[in-house]
Design an enzyme around this catalytic site. Sequence first.
Site, PDB file in Angstrom:
ATOM      1  N   GLU A  27      -9.695  -0.702  -1.487  1.00  0.00           N
ATOM      2  CA  GLU A  27      -9.374   0.701  -1.172  1.00  0.00           C
ATOM      3  C   GLU A  27      -9.527   1.574  -2.414  1.00  0.00           C
ATOM      4  O   GLU A  27      -9.918   2.734  -2.341  1.00  0.00           O
ATOM      5  CB  GLU A  27      -7.956   0.779  -0.585  1.00  0.00           C
ATOM      6  CG  GLU A  27      -7.928   0.242   0.839  1.00  0.00           C
ATOM      7  CD  GLU A  27      -6.621  -0.397   1.265  1.00  0.00           C
ATOM      8  OE1 GLU A  27      -5.582  -0.158   0.618  1.00  0.00           O
ATOM      9  OE2 GLU A  27      -6.652  -1.152   2.261  1.00  0.00           O
TER      10      GLU A  27
ATOM     11  N   LYS B 224       0.868  -1.195   0.000  1.00  0.00           N
ATOM     12  CA  LYS B 224       0.000   0.000   0.000  1.00  0.00           C
ATOM     13  C   LYS B 224       0.903   1.244   0.000  1.00  0.00           C
ATOM     14  O   LYS B 224       1.998   1.189  -0.551  1.00  0.00           O
ATOM     15  CB  LYS B 224      -0.959  -0.058   1.184  1.00  0.00           C
ATOM     16  CG  LYS B 224      -1.695  -1.406   1.249  1.00  0.00           C
ATOM     17  CD  LYS B 224      -2.834  -1.442   2.189  1.00  0.00           C
ATOM     18  CE  LYS B 224      -3.499  -2.818   2.126  1.00  0.00           C
ATOM     19  NZ  LYS B 224      -4.671  -2.954   2.952  1.00  0.00           N
TER      20      LYS B 224
ATOM     21  N   GLU C 257     -10.711 -10.708  -0.860  1.00  0.00           N
ATOM     22  CA  GLU C 257     -10.440  -9.927   0.340  1.00  0.00           C
ATOM     23  C   GLU C 257     -11.752  -9.390   0.909  1.00  0.00           C
ATOM     24  O   GLU C 257     -12.270  -8.377   0.414  1.00  0.00           O
ATOM     25  CB  GLU C 257      -9.522  -8.744   0.019  1.00  0.00           C
ATOM     26  CG  GLU C 257      -8.163  -9.131  -0.499  1.00  0.00           C
ATOM     27  CD  GLU C 257      -7.121  -8.054  -0.249  1.00  0.00           C
ATOM     28  OE1 GLU C 257      -6.127  -8.364   0.392  1.00  0.00           O
ATOM     29  OE2 GLU C 257      -7.321  -6.902  -0.670  1.00  0.00           O
TER      30      GLU C 257
ATOM     31  N   HIS D 295      -8.497  -3.264  -5.976  1.00  0.00           N
ATOM     32  CA  HIS D 295      -8.422  -3.396  -4.519  1.00  0.00           C
ATOM     33  C   HIS D 295      -9.570  -2.610  -3.887  1.00  0.00           C
ATOM     34  O   HIS D 295      -9.968  -1.565  -4.397  1.00  0.00           O
ATOM     35  CB  HIS D 295      -7.069  -2.882  -4.018  1.00  0.00           C
ATOM     36  CG  HIS D 295      -6.823  -3.226  -2.582  1.00  0.00           C
ATOM     37  ND1 HIS D 295      -7.388  -2.527  -1.547  1.00  0.00           N
ATOM     38  CD2 HIS D 295      -6.105  -4.235  -2.021  1.00  0.00           C
ATOM     39  CE1 HIS D 295      -7.009  -3.095  -0.404  1.00  0.00           C
ATOM     40  NE2 HIS D 295      -6.232  -4.121  -0.661  1.00  0.00           N
TER      41      HIS D 295
HETATM   42  O1  LIG Z   1      -5.664  -5.297   1.797  1.00  0.00           O
HETATM   43  C1  LIG Z   1      -4.911  -6.219   2.058  1.00  0.00           C
HETATM   44  C2  LIG Z   1      -3.924  -6.695   1.066  1.00  0.00           C
HETATM   45  O2  LIG Z   1      -4.229  -6.222  -0.205  1.00  0.00           O
HETATM   46  C3  LIG Z   1      -4.928  -6.889   3.371  1.00  0.00           C
HETATM   47  O3  LIG Z   1      -4.429  -6.013   4.302  1.00  0.00           O
HETATM   48  P1  LIG Z   1      -4.126  -6.545   5.792  1.00  0.00           P
HETATM   49  O4  LIG Z   1      -3.342  -7.814   5.647  1.00  0.00           O
HETATM   50  O5  LIG Z   1      -3.345  -5.439   6.452  1.00  0.00           O
HETATM   51  O6  LIG Z   1      -5.459  -6.785   6.436  1.00  0.00           O
END
Ligand SMILES: O=C(CO)COP(=O)(O)O
Length: 254
Positions: A97, A11, A167, A95
Amino acid sequence: MRKNILCANWKMNKTYSEAQDYFKELLSMDLPGSQVDIVVAVPDLFAKMALDESEGSDIKIGVQNAYPKESGSFTGETSVSALADLGIEYVIVGHSERREIFNESDAFINEKVLAVFEQGMTPILCVGESLEQKEKGETKKVVNEQIEKGLTGVQAEDISQLVVGYEPVWAIGTGKTASDEEAQQAAAAIREKIAELYSQELADEVRIQYGGSANPENIGSFLAQTNVDGGLIGGAGLEAASFAQMIKVAGTHD
Ligand SMILES: O=C(CO)COP(=O)(O)O
């Protein structure tokens, strides 16, 4: 038999020198590269350095986004073609986000999937339900829709290369994880959908990762699920030592 694929998604973390130190540390470790595909998805700014540092090793470099055009007036964006030319092999697409914070639609995500394939790179297409959708029992419906829309127009010949990151949005960065069974069910639904769109044979080649608060302690039980073929790792992938531990676990699961 599908080979596990573990991808650290950094990220928007690390400075340039921290990123360099990470690669030096990770590369100094003995990693089971023949048993597991290892990817580090870095911010674009570090991509060239990451490629140089990891050259000749088992570590592949990915990025976290790309703009689905070859060039043009798209201020602030990085083109799929420039990334492919540099040597990037994987691009995380869709993703949660980016879906949430940057309002990316399924249609735009689909353009990216097509463009990434066109440039000979591998998309890691992320799908997953929100907490509200999970509570309404809509997980399967949501992931199926994201898969169908995300893969529109993708040729059968490209499908076996696809990586899907399942996810659950409520599990990302929260310390909460899906249960092994929930991950298995969602991954099975994704595979069934791909089989319906293409064929069972091709769907059986697609690798499906679990992501969401995965760590060295819990990754093994996700990988033990027949439909889960890897992990997409946020927080626990930020330290080379912890990512290496997860790679070692992945190397012992088939
Ligand atoms: O969004 C993620 C990977 O793309 C997962 O994040 P975390 O492992 O910090 O929960």
